[in-house]
Scaffold this motif. Structure first.
Motif, PDB file in Angstrom:
ATOM      1  N   GLY A  56       0.769  -1.201   0.033  1.00 38.58           N
ATOM      2  CA  GLY A  56       0.125  -0.037   0.042  1.00 38.58           C
ATOM      3  C   GLY A  56       0.937   1.786   0.278  1.00 38.58           C
ATOM      4  O   GLY A  56       0.612   2.547  -0.017  1.00 38.58           O
ATOM      5  N   THR A  57       2.028   1.523   0.069  1.00 38.18           N
ATOM      6  CA  THR A  57       3.108   2.521   0.242  1.00 38.18           C
ATOM      7  C   THR A  57       3.794   2.387  -1.159  1.00 38.18           C
ATOM      8  O   THR A  57       3.700   1.908  -2.399  1.00 38.18           O
ATOM      9  CB  THR A  57       4.312   2.059   0.988  1.00 38.18           C
ATOM     10  N   LEU A  58       4.309   3.906  -1.301  1.00 41.09           N
ATOM     11  CA  LEU A  58       4.487   3.978  -2.826  1.00 41.09           C
ATOM     12  C   LEU A  58       5.827   3.462  -2.997  1.00 41.09           C
ATOM     13  O   LEU A  58       6.367   3.040  -3.728  1.00 41.09           O
ATOM     14  CB  LEU A  58       5.372   5.769  -2.880  1.00 41.09           C
ATOM     15  N   ARG A  59       6.609   3.542  -1.705  1.00 43.78           N
ATOM     16  CA  ARG A  59       7.480   2.879  -1.434  1.00 43.78           C
ATOM     17  C   ARG A  59       7.803   1.079  -2.516  1.00 43.78           C
ATOM     18  O   ARG A  59       8.254   0.708  -3.652  1.00 43.78           O
ATOM     19  CB  ARG A  59       8.507   2.729  -0.972  1.00 43.78           C
ATOM     20  N   ALA A  60       6.074   0.388  -2.215  1.00 42.73           N
ATOM     21  CA  ALA A  60       6.167  -0.335  -2.182  1.00 42.73           C
ATOM     22  C   ALA A  60       5.844  -1.046  -3.958  1.00 42.73           C
ATOM     23  O   ALA A  60       6.310  -1.429  -5.027  1.00 42.73           O
ATOM     24  CB  ALA A  60       4.847  -1.379  -1.698  1.00 42.73           C
ATOM     25  N   ARG A  61       4.865   0.256  -4.280  1.00 38.39           N
ATOM     26  CA  ARG A  61       4.484   0.864  -6.272  1.00 38.39           C
ATOM     27  C   ARG A  61       5.676   0.891  -6.514  1.00 38.39           C
ATOM     28  O   ARG A  61       5.765  -0.011  -7.730  1.00 38.39           O
ATOM     29  CB  ARG A  61       3.705   1.653  -5.550  1.00 38.39           C
ATOM     30  N   PHE A  62       6.673   2.028  -6.304  1.00 37.26           N
ATOM     31  CA  PHE A  62       7.691   1.740  -6.921  1.00 37.26           C
ATOM     32  C   PHE A  62       8.912   1.037  -7.508  1.00 37.26           C
ATOM     33  O   PHE A  62      10.101   1.984  -7.743  1.00 37.26           O
ATOM     34  CB  PHE A  62       7.841   3.462  -7.428  1.00 37.26           C
ATOM     35  N   CYS A  63       9.334   0.824  -6.209  1.00 37.35           N
ATOM     36  CA  CYS A  63      10.580  -0.027  -5.580  1.00 37.35           C
ATOM     37  C   CYS A  63      11.025  -0.914  -7.497  1.00 37.35           C
ATOM     38  O   CYS A  63      12.003  -0.572  -8.113  1.00 37.35           O
ATOM     39  CB  CYS A  63      11.040  -0.266  -4.336  1.00 37.35           C
ATOM     40  N   ALA A  64      10.298  -2.460  -7.286  1.00 41.82           N
ATOM     41  CA  ALA A  64      10.371  -3.109  -7.921  1.00 41.82           C
ATOM     42  C   ALA A  64      10.510  -2.752  -9.591  1.00 41.82           C
ATOM     43  O   ALA A  64      11.632  -2.807  -9.785  1.00 41.82           O
ATOM     44  CB  ALA A  64       9.277  -4.442  -7.992  1.00 41.82           C
ATOM     45  N   PRO A  65       9.284  -1.568 -10.028  1.00 41.73           N
ATOM     46  CA  PRO A  65       9.911  -1.619 -11.209  1.00 41.73           C
ATOM     47  C   PRO A  65      10.369  -0.549 -11.597  1.00 41.73           C
ATOM     48  O   PRO A  65      11.757  -0.381 -12.503  1.00 41.73           O
ATOM     49  CB  PRO A  65       8.339  -0.475 -11.582  1.00 41.73           C
ATOM     50  N   GLY A  66      11.028   0.195 -10.755  1.00 39.86           N
ATOM     51  CA  GLY A  66      11.804   1.132 -10.485  1.00 39.86           C
ATOM     52  C   GLY A  66      13.503   0.892 -10.920  1.00 39.86           C
ATOM     53  O   GLY A  66      14.491   1.061 -11.800  1.00 39.86           O
ATOM     54  N   ASN A  67      13.345  -0.689 -10.204  1.00 40.20           N
ATOM     55  CA  ASN A  67      14.971  -1.672 -10.379  1.00 40.20           C
ATOM     56  C   ASN A  67      14.811  -1.988 -11.552  1.00 40.20           C
ATOM     57  O   ASN A  67      15.931  -2.119 -12.165  1.00 40.20           O
ATOM     58  CB  ASN A  67      14.501  -2.815  -8.869  1.00 40.20           C
ATOM     59  N   LEU A  68      13.640  -2.841 -11.849  1.00 38.32           N
ATOM     60  CA  LEU A  68      14.144  -3.175 -13.328  1.00 38.32           C
ATOM     61  C   LEU A  68      13.997  -2.332 -14.788  1.00 38.32           C
ATOM     62  O   LEU A  68      15.225  -2.415 -15.998  1.00 38.32           O
ATOM     63  CB  LEU A  68      12.871  -3.808 -13.820  1.00 38.32           C
ATOM     64  N   MET A  69      14.278  -0.953 -14.644  1.00 34.64           N
ATOM     65  CA  MET A  69      13.897  -0.078 -15.207  1.00 34.64           C
ATOM     66  C   MET A  69      15.375   0.569 -15.849  1.00 34.64           C
ATOM     67  O   MET A  69      15.943   1.075 -16.161  1.00 34.64           O
ATOM     68  CB  MET A  69      13.458   1.652 -15.005  1.00 34.64           C
ATOM     69  N   PHE A  70      16.860  -0.296 -14.835  1.00 32.26           N
ATOM     70  CA  PHE A  70      18.404   0.546 -14.321  1.00 32.26           C
ATOM     71  C   PHE A  70      19.290   0.106 -15.556  1.00 32.26           C
ATOM     72  O   PHE A  70      19.713   0.502 -15.815  1.00 32.26           O
ATOM     73  CB  PHE A  70      18.821   0.341 -13.103  1.00 32.26           C
ATOM     74  N   ASP A  71      18.585  -1.453 -16.167  1.00 31.19           N
ATOM     75  CA  ASP A  71      19.610  -2.026 -17.032  1.00 31.19           C
ATOM     76  C   ASP A  71      19.426  -0.700 -18.649  1.00 31.19           C
ATOM     77  O   ASP A  71      20.415  -1.145 -19.539  1.00 31.19           O
ATOM     78  CB  ASP A  71      19.035  -3.419 -17.400  1.00 31.19           C
ATOM     79  N   LYS A  72      17.910  -0.895 -19.123  1.00 32.02           N
ATOM     80  CA  LYS A  72      18.520  -0.021 -20.170  1.00 32.02           C
ATOM     81  C   LYS A  72      18.287   1.749 -19.657  1.00 32.02           C
ATOM     82  O   LYS A  72      19.587   1.988 -20.383  1.00 32.02           O
ATOM     83  CB  LYS A  72      16.576   0.262 -20.039  1.00 32.02           C
ATOM     84  N   LEU A  73      17.951   1.703 -18.585  1.00 34.40           N
ATOM     85  CA  LEU A  73      18.974   3.419 -18.269  1.00 34.40           C
ATOM     86  C   LEU A  73      20.310   3.506 -18.318  1.00 34.40           C
ATOM     87  O   LEU A  73      21.009   4.804 -18.853  1.00 34.40           O
ATOM     88  CB  LEU A  73      18.729   3.782 -16.894  1.00 34.40           C
TER      89      LEU A  73
END
Ligand SMILES: Cc1cc2nc3c(=O)[nH]c(=O)nc-3n(C[C@H](O)[C@H](O)[C@H](O)COP(=O)(O)OP(=O)(O)OC[C@H]3O[C@@H](n4cnc5c(N)ncnc54)[C@H](O)[C@@H]3O)c2cc1C
Length: 480
Positions: A56-73
């Motif tokens: 229910g937190t924004l931390r939970a909402r954005f951490c896993a997807p953010g992690n996966l964006m790092f390879d392309k970034l």
């Protein structure tokens, strides 16, 4: 149309870069001399899996997807990412339910490559782990990066796409007309027209909000102290090692760094008052960091390996969550604050969310450009090239053969390139090239770097600074 992004940390820089994909001029303002020198400079540098952020937190909402964006970034912006993996270790069956809870939470949060391993696999993954541990939660997506390079490279990309990056200038307020900010005022007296304002001022998000009469949750600070160990310690460590988390947080860790060192820490201590300059370390804090390291990896508490201690400050709120919101009071003012851990990991996903979901709430209709350039040119790192290639580079430019930082093998040509990329201080060189990041921590190379800075910037040596105003290296000549 013009957007002003306040704060050149990883959050502000990634939002500024995301905005650069659209037909809006982006002005990124950072009050320090360089990008990425706030909270982004001093943290564990972990790309967290995202299994321990409460539902229910924004931390939970954005951490896993953010992690996966790092390879392309990382591929686009040419900063390092190492997918080392992580383990949370447990001693016995009594502690196993906590790992199972984290596993289930991780699955709910969308974390990939997550499983509980027994003693044999744990020992294969991390041969030097204390014999006391019999189980671990393994997370294959966890990794490490250089957070300041994420910010610096994003800011360079903003500039490459026509944006403006202003450093050494503080946002002190703005002009408001009919419930919208129309101008942003800088400490120098400059006024910048603004259709959109993003407050990503890190520890200072509350101060910046109040300069625009906007209410946000009050911030308090929680300090984390670290010890950086020599590269020799890395023989004992393969991946990020967490103890079982407690109410105070993820605990004190053992973390490899991308350039081959090891970090021990951080502590987690609430500061009694808002003192954002207090990055001092304490005897008790560093002792606890050493003891926790030794508890996880026996033998790592070796005084010969200690090369530096430092501390970072977490911007906390009572909600213990990120704060991402368009202001009630001002239609075009968005705050992205309270970026405690895992703010680094979540930042790319947050940037995308802010631009696609929150900016439309301001009444601004962003139109995509078709000429956005996502990639930066790779910067040479002599140390990472094969010998044959290095000799070709030296034939082309002899400055590649003049090694200035012996610990991390950084050449004069790399330092000159960093200055061309915007470094203005010794720390600016250090964070861009790793010169001064090694065993001697700049003891041997700082002087030569100062001379190169003075030469390239056509300044007197007495004007060269370590980082901020007043941090000069030499006062003047003692003999003519
Ligand atoms: C001890 C510790 C460990 C952590 N470990 C991790 C981790 O391993 N993984 C993870 O994902 N996250 C971690 N985090 C969290 C992560 O570091 C932060 O979420 C992230 O760096 C926040 O970035 P930011 O851009 O919000 O803040 P900052 O980097 O502080 O950037 C804000 C910038 O705004 C500038 N600024 C302030 N006021 C003004 C003004 N008026 N005008 C212009 N500029 C202004 C500041 O100078 C600063 O550079 C950790 C944090 C700490 C403290």
């Amino acid at each position: 149309m013009q957007a002003v992004v306040i704060g050149g940390g990883v959050v502000g820089c990634l939002i500024a870069r995301e905005l650069s994909r659209f037909r809006i001029k982006v002005v990124l303002v950072e009050k320090l001399e360089d990008i990425g020198q706030g909270v982004t400079k001093a943290n564990s540098a972990i790309l967290h899996g995202g299994y321990d952020d409460p539902p229910g937190t924004l931390r939970a909402r954005f951490c896993a997807p953010g992690n996966l964006m790092f390879d392309k970034l990382a591929e686009e912006l040419k900063f390092p990412v190492k997918r080392t993996g992580s383990i949370v270790v447990a001693k016995d069956r009594n502690e196993l339910p906590k790992l199972e809870e984290l596993l289930q939470n991780g699955i709910n949060n969308g974390v990939k490559d997550l499983r509980i391993v027994g003693k044999n696999e744990l020992r294969e993954l991390e041969p030097h782990i204390s014999d006391e541990f019999n189980y671990a939660l393994f997370c294959g997506t966890a990794g490490i990066t250089e957070p300041w390079m994420v910010a610096i490279a994003s800011a360079m990309n903003v500039a490459a796409n026509g944006g403006e990056v202003v450093t050494g200038e503080e946002v002190i307020g703005g002009k408001i007309n009919e419930g919208r900010v129309t101008e942003v005022f800088l400490s120098s007296g400059r006024k910048i027209e603004a259709d959109l304002v993003i407050n990503a001022a890190g520890l200072f998000y509350e101060k910046v909000a109040s300069a625009f009469n906007v209410n946000v949750p009050p911030v308090h600070l929680r300090k984390g102290e670290y010890i950086l160990l020599d590269k020799k310690a890395s023989e004992l460590v393969n991946m990020i090692i967490f103890p079982l988390p407690t109410a105070a947080g993820k605990g004190k860790l053992v973390v490899p760094t991308v350039d081959g060192g090891v970090l021990l820490g951080p502590t987690s201590v609430e500061l009694p008052e808002f003192s954002p300059e207090d990055v001092s370390t304490t005897d008790s804090g560093l002792t606890s960091v050493r003891e926790s390291g030794e508890y996880l990896i026996p033998g790592i508490d070796n005084a010969k390996w200690f090369i530096k201690s430092f501390a970072g400050l977490r911007p906390e709120t009572v909600q213990k969550d990120f704060y991402i919101k368009r202001a009630e009071e001002l239609a075009n003012f968005i705050t992205v604050g309270a970026m405690r851990s895992p703010g680094l990991t979540a930042a790319p996903a947050i940037a995308e969310f802010v631009v696609s979901m929150i900016v439309p709430e301001t009444g601004i209709d962003l139109v995509r450009r078709d000429d956005f350039v996502p990639c930066l040119e790779e910067r040479v790192k002599i140390k990472e090239l094969p010998a044959g290639k290095v000799s070709e580079m030296i034939d082309e430019n002899p400055a590649y053969g003049r090694i200035v930082c012996q610990c991390n093998e950084v050449s004069e040509a790399e330092i000159v390139q960093a200055i061309r990329d915007g470094a203005r201080t010794i720390d600016g060189i250090k964070f861009r090239t790793r010169a001064g990041f090694g065993r001697c921590q700049g003891g041997f190379c700082s002087w030569n770097i100062a001379k190169i800075l003075a030469r390239e910037l056509k300044k007197d040596l007495s004007e060269v600074r370590q980082n901020s105003e007043g941090s000069w290296i030499v006062d003047g000549k003692v003999r003519q």
